[in-house]
Design a protein around this motif. Structure first.
Motif, PDB file in Angstrom:
ATOM      1  N   ILE A  25       0.739  -1.076  -0.153  1.00  0.00           N
ATOM      2  CA  ILE A  25      -0.012  -0.002  -0.047  1.00  0.00           C
ATOM      3  C   ILE A  25       1.013   1.257   0.151  1.00  0.00           C
ATOM      4  N   GLU A  26       1.802   1.310   0.785  1.00  0.00           N
ATOM      5  CA  GLU A  26       2.782   2.377   0.800  1.00  0.00           C
ATOM      6  C   GLU A  26       3.374   2.806  -0.561  1.00  0.00           C
ATOM      7  N   THR A  27       3.900   1.496  -1.009  1.00  0.00           N
ATOM      8  CA  THR A  27       4.614   1.719  -2.267  1.00  0.00           C
ATOM      9  C   THR A  27       3.689   2.045  -3.726  1.00  0.00           C
ATOM     10  N   ASP A  28       2.556   1.820  -3.215  1.00  0.00           N
ATOM     11  CA  ASP A  28       1.566   1.878  -4.403  1.00  0.00           C
ATOM     12  C   ASP A  28       1.690   0.844  -5.211  1.00  0.00           C
ATOM     13  N   ASN A  29       1.800  -0.470  -4.720  1.00  0.00           N
ATOM     14  CA  ASN A  29       2.055  -1.684  -5.426  1.00  0.00           C
ATOM     15  C   ASN A  29       1.163  -2.395  -5.062  1.00  0.00           C
ATOM     16  N   PHE A  30       0.020  -2.133  -4.315  1.00  0.00           N
ATOM     17  CA  PHE A  30      -1.326  -3.089  -3.927  1.00  0.00           C
ATOM     18  C   PHE A  30      -2.152  -3.406  -5.191  1.00  0.00           C
ATOM     19  N   TYR A  31      -2.217  -4.432  -5.179  1.00  0.00           N
ATOM     20  CA  TYR A  31      -3.074  -5.018  -6.305  1.00  0.00           C
ATOM     21  C   TYR A  31      -4.560  -4.888  -6.061  1.00  0.00           C
ATOM     22  N   VAL A  32      -5.354  -4.345  -6.862  1.00  0.00           N
ATOM     23  CA  VAL A  32      -6.803  -4.044  -6.670  1.00  0.00           C
ATOM     24  C   VAL A  32      -7.345  -4.477  -8.046  1.00  0.00           C
ATOM     25  N   SER A  33      -8.058  -5.743  -8.071  1.00  0.00           N
ATOM     26  CA  SER A  33      -8.547  -5.874  -9.352  1.00  0.00           C
ATOM     27  C   SER A  33      -9.487  -5.201 -10.064  1.00  0.00           C
ATOM     28  N   GLU A  34      -9.271  -5.064 -11.340  1.00  0.00           N
ATOM     29  CA  GLU A  34     -10.314  -4.261 -12.163  1.00  0.00           C
ATOM     30  C   GLU A  34     -11.754  -4.704 -12.271  1.00  0.00           C
ATOM     31  N   ARG A  35     -11.929  -6.123 -11.721  1.00  0.00           N
ATOM     32  CA  ARG A  35     -13.178  -6.812 -11.809  1.00  0.00           C
ATOM     33  C   ARG A  35     -13.843  -6.230 -10.759  1.00  0.00           C
ATOM     34  N   LEU A  36     -13.279  -5.398  -9.638  1.00  0.00           N
ATOM     35  CA  LEU A  36     -14.149  -4.941  -8.666  1.00  0.00           C
ATOM     36  C   LEU A  36     -14.838  -3.679  -8.995  1.00  0.00           C
ATOM     37  N   ASN A  37     -15.834  -3.393  -8.510  1.00  0.00           N
ATOM     38  CA  ASN A  37     -16.733  -1.975  -8.657  1.00  0.00           C
ATOM     39  C   ASN A  37     -16.153  -1.044  -7.777  1.00  0.00           C
ATOM     40  N   ASN A  38     -16.711   0.180  -7.876  1.00  0.00           N
ATOM     41  CA  ASN A  38     -16.250   1.333  -7.042  1.00  0.00           C
ATOM     42  C   ASN A  38     -16.221   0.775  -5.602  1.00  0.00           C
ATOM     43  N   THR A  39     -17.502   0.230  -5.128  1.00  0.00           N
ATOM     44  CA  THR A  39     -17.488  -0.135  -3.831  1.00  0.00           C
ATOM     45  C   THR A  39     -16.576  -1.116  -3.180  1.00  0.00           C
ATOM     46  N   GLY A  40     -16.228  -2.140  -4.385  1.00  0.00           N
ATOM     47  CA  GLY A  40     -15.332  -3.348  -4.004  1.00  0.00           C
ATOM     48  C   GLY A  40     -13.717  -2.755  -4.029  1.00  0.00           C
ATOM     49  N   LYS A  41     -13.625  -1.683  -4.747  1.00  0.00           N
ATOM     50  CA  LYS A  41     -12.154  -1.109  -4.739  1.00  0.00           C
ATOM     51  C   LYS A  41     -12.113  -0.231  -3.517  1.00  0.00           C
ATOM     52  N   GLU A  42     -13.047   0.474  -3.019  1.00  0.00           N
ATOM     53  CA  GLU A  42     -12.952   1.044  -1.824  1.00  0.00           C
ATOM     54  C   GLU A  42     -12.777   0.430  -0.604  1.00  0.00           C
ATOM     55  N   ASN A  43     -13.350  -0.732  -0.653  1.00  0.00           N
ATOM     56  CA  ASN A  43     -13.415  -1.675   0.534  1.00  0.00           C
ATOM     57  C   ASN A  43     -12.439  -2.803   0.693  1.00  0.00           C
ATOM     58  N   TYR A  44     -11.849  -3.041  -0.386  1.00  0.00           N
ATOM     59  CA  TYR A  44     -10.782  -4.304  -0.663  1.00  0.00           C
ATOM     60  C   TYR A  44      -9.655  -4.314   0.349  1.00  0.00           C
ATOM     61  N   ALA A  45      -8.872  -3.430   0.313  1.00  0.00           N
ATOM     62  CA  ALA A  45      -7.756  -3.280   1.273  1.00  0.00           C
ATOM     63  C   ALA A  45      -8.242  -3.368   2.793  1.00  0.00           C
TER      64      ALA A  45
END
Length: 172
Positions: A25-45
């Motif tokens: 997360i700190e190095t902006d190397n955290f994977y967030v799938s493009e299959r997630l919607n906006n809610t998913g992307k916000e909550n994933y981590a």
């Protein structure tokens, strides 16, 4: 899908998993799938961190449910197709397992253990012969850790393949 049996999942490994997540997360190397919607992307981590801290990959999958956190379709060869019903389990199990493996490797290295051993961590009704051939093999903890740290969002060179059910354990 069946549940993983993470043989070395203790408080120390959980702490190392959190360190690996936070470093990404700190190095902006955290994977967030493009299959997630906006809610998913916000909550994933936060869902991953909560699951690593308090539970397991099944709880993570329950939090990142298909109906609430995924887009209804994704692009395959440039064309929209329906999101697979197992999208949540594939994502959550594979990412939880990747951080688990990274933590096991970091733990091994910190304790002067140079190799970890591949084992079947999740039973499967059909397992690929290539996966079965890897079980019992020993692999450099440092090489595997480096590979997983550098292959965020893509298939790693060494292991694990997505949905293989393979993981690693400390060799004693």
């Amino acid at each position: 899908m069946a549940k993983f049996n993470f043989l070395n999942l203790d408080q120390n490994v959980r702490s190392l998993m959190l360190s690996e997540i936070n470093a990404d997360i700190e190095t902006d190397n955290f994977y967030v799938s493009e299959r997630l919607n906006n809610t998913g992307k916000e909550n994933y981590a936060s869902f991953l961190i909560d699951s690593v801290t308090n539970s397991d990959e099944e709880a993570f999958e329950a939090l990142v449910d298909l109906a609430t956190h995924f887009n209804p379709t994704y692009l395959r060869q440039g064309k929209p197709v329906k999101m697979p019903s197992n999208a949540s389990s594939l994502l959550c199990q594979s990412e939880f397992n990747r951080y688990y493996i990274r933590a096991v490797c970091a733990h091994a290295i910190a304790n002067d253990i140079s190799e970890v051993e591949i084992y079947r961590a999740r039973e499967s009704s059909w397992s690929r012969p290539e996966s079965e051939a890897k079980i019992g093999n020993k692999i450099s903890a440092q090489d595997l850790l480096d590979d997983l740290r550098s292959s965020v969002g893509v298939e790693p060179k060494l292991m694990p393949e997505v949905n293989s059910g393979l993981s690693v354990k400390i060799i004693i």
